[in-house]
Structure formats: C-alpha cells, structure tokens
Write a protein that holds these residues in place. Structure first.
Motif, mmCIF file in Angstrom:
data_model
loop_
_atom_site.group_PDB
_atom_site.id
_atom_site.type_symbol
_atom_site.label_atom_id
_atom_site.label_comp_id
_atom_site.label_asym_id
_atom_site.label_seq_id
_atom_site.Cartn_x
_atom_site.Cartn_y
_atom_site.Cartn_z
ATOM 1 N N PHE A 1 36.898 -42.289 26.031
ATOM 2 C CA PHE A 1 36.334 -41.456 24.967
ATOM 3 C C PHE A 1 35.308 -40.461 25.508
ATOM 4 O O PHE A 1 34.194 -40.363 24.991
ATOM 5 C CB PHE A 1 35.688 -42.348 23.896
ATOM 6 N N GLY A 2 35.643 -39.770 26.579
ATOM 7 C CA GLY A 2 34.776 -38.697 27.060
ATOM 8 C C GLY A 2 33.523 -39.198 27.748
ATOM 9 O O GLY A 2 32.415 -39.000 27.257
ATOM 10 N N ALA A 3 33.696 -39.851 28.905
ATOM 11 C CA ALA A 3 32.538 -40.361 29.651
ATOM 12 C C ALA A 3 31.932 -39.248 30.519
ATOM 13 O O ALA A 3 32.662 -38.548 31.211
ATOM 14 C CB ALA A 3 32.965 -41.525 30.543
ATOM 15 N N PRO A 4 30.591 -39.101 30.497
ATOM 16 C CA PRO A 4 29.979 -38.086 31.363
ATOM 17 C C PRO A 4 29.842 -38.618 32.787
ATOM 18 O O PRO A 4 29.774 -39.834 32.986
ATOM 19 C CB PRO A 4 28.595 -37.912 30.738
ATOM 20 N N PRO A 5 29.782 -37.732 33.797
ATOM 21 C CA PRO A 5 29.438 -38.230 35.145
ATOM 22 C C PRO A 5 28.029 -38.827 35.079
ATOM 23 O O PRO A 5 27.164 -38.281 34.383
ATOM 24 C CB PRO A 5 29.466 -36.969 36.018
ATOM 25 N N HIS A 6 27.814 -39.949 35.758
ATOM 26 C CA HIS A 6 26.485 -40.562 35.712
ATOM 27 C C HIS A 6 26.209 -41.348 36.989
ATOM 28 O O HIS A 6 27.123 -41.718 37.725
ATOM 29 C CB HIS A 6 26.325 -41.445 34.467
ATOM 30 N N ALA A 7 24.920 -41.577 37.242
ATOM 31 C CA ALA A 7 24.498 -42.244 38.481
ATOM 32 C C ALA A 7 23.153 -42.901 38.234
ATOM 33 O O ALA A 7 22.421 -42.523 37.317
ATOM 34 C CB ALA A 7 24.378 -41.209 39.600
ATOM 35 N N GLY A 8 22.832 -43.887 39.063
ATOM 36 C CA GLY A 8 21.531 -44.541 38.880
ATOM 37 C C GLY A 8 21.209 -45.487 40.018
ATOM 38 O O GLY A 8 21.907 -45.528 41.040
ATOM 39 N N MET A 9 20.135 -46.232 39.839
ATOM 40 C CA MET A 9 19.735 -47.252 40.825
ATOM 41 C C MET A 9 18.751 -48.208 40.161
ATOM 42 O O MET A 9 18.413 -48.046 38.985
ATOM 43 C CB MET A 9 19.123 -46.604 42.066
ATOM 44 N N ALA A 10 18.301 -49.185 40.937
ATOM 45 C CA ALA A 10 17.430 -50.205 40.342
ATOM 46 C C ALA A 10 16.515 -50.824 41.407
ATOM 47 O O ALA A 10 16.846 -51.854 41.980
ATOM 48 C CB ALA A 10 18.278 -51.282 39.679
ATOM 49 N N PRO A 11 15.357 -50.197 41.680
ATOM 50 C CA PRO A 11 14.416 -50.799 42.642
ATOM 51 C C PRO A 11 13.882 -52.146 42.142
ATOM 52 O O PRO A 11 13.565 -52.292 40.956
ATOM 53 C CB PRO A 11 13.284 -49.769 42.733
#
Length: 581
Positions: free
Chosen positions: A519-529
């Motif tokens: 259903f139309g996923a945007p490009p995304h990125a992340g992390m978790a210190p």
C-alpha cells in the motif's frame, strides 16, 4: 514540601540557614559516640548532613541505615571539624528531637558505604540497599539525565515519540524470543519484542515521518560484561524518505552531543562526520567489525608476499601482519606467545628490524634476500620495528590478528586515554553460509535493502551481495546497528527466497509488513543506539549491570524478587500449559 517529616532537603541547606530551626529526614549513614557528645551522619537522596547530639539519650536504640526525622538548630561546625568533601561540610544540625520513621529489624548484609566491594550476587539480592551507596545511586541519576537529554534532542530534531507494543508476535529471525502464553487462545503465544523493528517500519508506512522511542527490548541471551541478559533499552529511531547518510547525520548529532554533554572532564570526542569503514576493511585492518580507533596499530595483509617465500606453514594460508615500533625484550616475546597460544593460535612468528635494516627472528632465513626490501616497503618498516605474523584460514587469521593487535595496544600502552572514538562500519554482507547446513541465510537484519536491488539478487552470487547496513562503534563497543530498509515487495520476496523462506512463510511470519508494503511504502531507514552501553561507556564502568537500577544477575536471575520462579498449577491451567518433567 509538607514539613511533617522535613522542611528542607540536604542540598537546600547552607551557611544562610545558620541559626534556623529545621527538620531533616533520611538514613543513618554513620554513628560516632564521643562520650559526652555523639554524631550522626544523616543521608538523603541529595547529600549528607552531620547531626550533633548533646543529649546522648536521643541516640538510644538508633542503628545504622534506620530512617529518621530530626528537628534542631543549624549551626557552624568547629573549624577543625570542617569536612571539605561535602557541600554541608561547614555546618551541622544540633538535634533537639528525633522521630523514628523506619526501623532496621535485623543485621545489615553489608555496609552501604562500601557495597561496591561486596560480591555481586549479595549486592543484587539487596539491591535496594546497594542503591543507597553514593556511587551506585549516582549512576542511576546520571542515566536519568542522559535519557532526558536524548529525548529532548530527538524532539528538537523533529522526531515524534511513539510507544510500540510489548506483547507481539514471535519472529523467526535474530535472537531467542521470550514467549508469553495466551489464556484466551489455547496453545498460542505472544512474544516480547526483541526490538520494535516491524512496528517502526509500519509507522513509516503509516506516514509518520520521523519516529523515536527509548525502547525496551527483550532477548533470551546469555549475559556478557556489555550485554544485560533479558532486557535492555535502545534509542530507537526511523526516518522516511531517508538515505544511509541522512541516518548517519542524525546519529552523529545525537551521540556527539550526548557524549560532549556527559563525558568525564578532559575527554576528547570524535567530531562529525565520523570515519566510515567498510566491513571488509574493518576485518582486514582491525580483525573485528567493532574497531577500537584509540589503538593506532593496523593489520596488513601479507598473504601474497609469503607465497613467494620458503616458509611452509604460511603457504596456502591467509597471513596478516602487525608492525610496532618498540624494542621488545625476550620476556615480552615469551609472554605474547603465551597469550597467542591461550587464544588458540599454534604460534606467533615475528621479525625484528636491526639498525642496518637487516632482520633478526625465527622466520628470517625463510625470506629470500631479494624479497627483504619488498617486505620493508610493503609494511613501511624502519629500524627498531618489530613485525608479527598470524597465519590461518581467512576468518581465524582476521580474528587472531585482531586479538594480537588489542593485546599489543594494551601491553605497549598505545591506547589513547581519555577519548571516545566513534566510527561507522557499513557494507555488511547481506547473506552468509551456515557452516553446518551449508545453506545461505541472512547475515543480520532480513529487512535491509540489498545494494544493487533486485538486479543484484537475480544476477550475483548471494555471498557477494552487500546490504545497506551499518553499525556505530565507540572504543571497540558496538553502540548501534541500523539499515536502509527494504520497502520494495519484489526485492523482499526474492531476498527471503535466497535465504530459504518461500513467499508463504514470509506472509505468515511477517504478515503485517508483507501486507503493508503493498500500500505505497516510502523508502525509510533508521538505527537504534543502545542506551545502557552508552551510559556504561560514559561512566567508565566495566560491567553494564552497574548502570541499571534493578539488573538481572549474570545467570539471568532476579535474585531480589526471585525470578524466574515457579507458578501455581492453577496459573498453568489458565494458560493451557503442562510442565514436562
């Protein structure tokens, strides 16, 4: 503040209160009886105050660590009894009355003021007493300040704090789940989240641009000095319409900011942008994917060079070398060889470079004269250098060389003091070969975007495909992992297929993501210190349990409350469980 028990805390009392009648409350840290006059050191959360008792009858029956309220007059101490170590060191309270608030009914298991020297299992059993210790308590107060800073910083950067579920579905990837039986659905289980991974990705699909939380994570893993068994906290964040570099910039701003704010005095902190080291380069130059950049030594690959020498043990092996500039004694070489053998190495070759640039050492005679200059150029050798050699298969040669590098750094005192050195390690392999089953599986996070996308998955050897995956490392400690996520349905189906999961399994195990990405996923990125590790580094603690209020023991037990414990037959029946003997 109600003045039923106190009308000021210790940090609010100073020279300006001399002559005032005050009421203070806290715990009896120490009692000193000097005959006609006695003293109590009374401690609350904010400090310590000396209480003087001229009427020694007031002291009757009072024991250490009892909780009392004292009313009396603030006065100057005698000058020779000033205590410059505490803020209230020039004043004292002359007690007129004492009220018992909380009695001590049995002998204390240890002295609170020296609890850090006590066996850990005893400290953890009576953690509420251990936390009264000034140093232990300061770690927890410090933790609170760091978390508040992280929250404020993320909010300032436009991130929205959202809580994700604690009861979720069990997931096949990563570490071992903690599972929770369902009363309502017989034979079915919830799991505690190893990380909010799927939920934060679903928040991106939901249109929340930038999310964060101080997230509790649960993994059934064994303890290590830098890993708490059971649970830990991370600063979890995710961004839509973001690249790897966008995440790097946020990570740098938050971590450099936090470390500058809270590092001990005189410490240097890596400025942004952090060095970026590929996984391949890290394994070669540091022998680990968690490089400690405070150590100036680097590892060289001399495999090819030794194929042209007559030293048989190095033939058809990966050979790594580490050069140090130091005159080393025979005893030093013996100790280092002993260390090498203790980690599983067969031996440790070396060469010493003499003034005239000739070599001395056990493998000198195996290097043809015409190749000696080549080695000097390859390794940048100078007079008084010593070069050590490690030979094994590629994986073990890297690991052993990394351990020898660390040991040399420690023994020769080369490791930079008073510094926090950050770097990113990126370009991790997407897939790896399981040694036992010989099958291809995911190296790390299965939701990472493969470099080269669908074309790479269709045309390349899976073991050559890299992922947009990265770690933040500080002083050899992995603080964070993260990735550009795979938001493309076709790419995801193919990646899972390579790792041995068919589309049906993907649908069953990761149903929410599988569905949402249609259903139309945007490009995304992340992390978790990791918050606990961050605080452990900032406090220079050797063990992560020192920065957690109520940690489990190294054997994953809550010694204070008795968890894990048995439950009643009735409780087991309610959740449809029978314990196998």
């Amino acid at each position: 503040m109600s003045d039923m028990y106190r009308n000021k805390t210790m940090d609010q009392i100073g020279e300006g209160d001399v002559g005032a009648e005050l009421k203070i409350a806290g715990w009896v840290e120490n009692i000193r009886d000097h005959g006609g006059v006695s003293f109590i050191d009374l401690r609350d959360m904010y400090g310590v105050m000396q209480v003087v008792l001229k009427d020694t009858g007031l002291l009757k029956g009072i024991r250490k660590e009892e909780c009392i309220s004292v009313e009396g007059l603030i006065q100057h101490r005698d000058e020779e009894t000033y205590n410059p170590k505490i803020p209230t060191g020039t004043i004292e309270l002359e007690a007129h009355s004492i009220k018992m608030l909380g009695k001590v009914y049995r002998d204390l298991p240890f002295e609170v003021t020296s609890s850090k020297d006590i066996r850990e299992d005893v400290r953890l059993k009576y953690r509420y007493l251990d936390l009264r210790n000034q140093k232990v308590k300061e770690n927890i107060l410090f933790r609170s300040k760091v978390i508040r800073y992280l929250r404020e910083k993320m909010t300032e950067l436009g991130f929205v704090e959202i809580q994700t579920p604690i009861l979720c579905a069990s997931s096949p990837e990563g570490a071992r789940d903690y599972i929770v039986p369902s009363r309502k659905y017989k034979g079915k289980f919830y799991a505690l989240p190893q990380a909010p991974q799927q939920y934060k990705q679903l928040l991106m699909v939901s249109g929340f641009d930038k999310y964060f939380q101080i997230a509790p994570c649960f993994r059934d893993e064994d303890a290590r000095a830098d890993r708490s068994p059971g649970e830990f906290y991370q600063l979890d964040f995710e961004m839509s319409f973001a690249t790897q570099e966008d995440v790097f910039r946020v990570g740098e701003e938050v971590l450099t900011g936090a470390f500058k704010e809270f590092a001990p005095e005189g410490y240097e902190i890596t400025e942004a942008p952090y060095p970026v080291i590929s996984y391949k380069q890290a394994m070669l130059e540091f022998g680990t994917d968690k490089p400690d950049l405070r150590n100036p030594l680097r590892i060289l690959d001399v495999t090819e060079f030794f194929q042209g020498c007559t030293f048989k043990p190095f033939h058809k092996k990966t050979v790594r070398a580490i050069k140090v500039h130091a005159k080393l004694s025979k005893g030093f070489h013996e100790k280092l060889l002993k260390f090498a053998q203790s980690i599983g190495m067969g031996g440790l070759g070396y060469l010493e470079v003499k003034e005239d640039m000739s070599y001395k050492g056990p493998i000198d005679k195996f290097i043809p004269d015409e190749k000696k200059t080549e080695l000097a150029e390859l390794a940048g050798l100078a007079a008084d250098d010593v070069i050590f050699f490690v030979a094994d298969n590629e994986e073990r040669a890297a690991k052993y060389a990394g351990q020898i590098r660390n040991e040399l750094g420690e023994r020769l005192e080369l490791i930079e003091k008073k510094a926090y050195r950050f770097c990113y390690v990126n370009d991790f392999p997407m897939f790896e070969l399981d040694e036992e089953t010989k099958k291809v599986g995911f190296t790390h996070n299965p939701f990472s975007m493969p470099q080269g996308g669908l074309e790479a998955l269709n045309t390349k050897d899976p073991l050559d495909i890299l992922a947009y995956q990265y770690d933040i490392v500080c002083n050899g400690v992995e603080l964070s992992s993260g990735a550009v996520r795979n938001h493309d349905m076709d790419v995801m189906v193919k990646a899972f297929e390579i790792a041995g999961y068919d589309e049906e399994t993907l649908k069953n195990k990761f149903g929410a993501l599988y569905s949402a990405f249609q259903f139309g996923a945007p490009p995304h990125a992340g992390m978790a210190p990791g918050v606990d590790r961050m605080i452990m580094l900032l406090r220079n603690e050797e063990n992560i349990r020192e920065v957690i209020a109520f940690p489990m023991s190294g054997t994953a037990q809550d010694l204070m409350c008795g968890a894990p414990g048995e439950v009643t037959e009735q409780q087991l029946r309610e959740v449809h469980i029978k314990v196998r003997q």
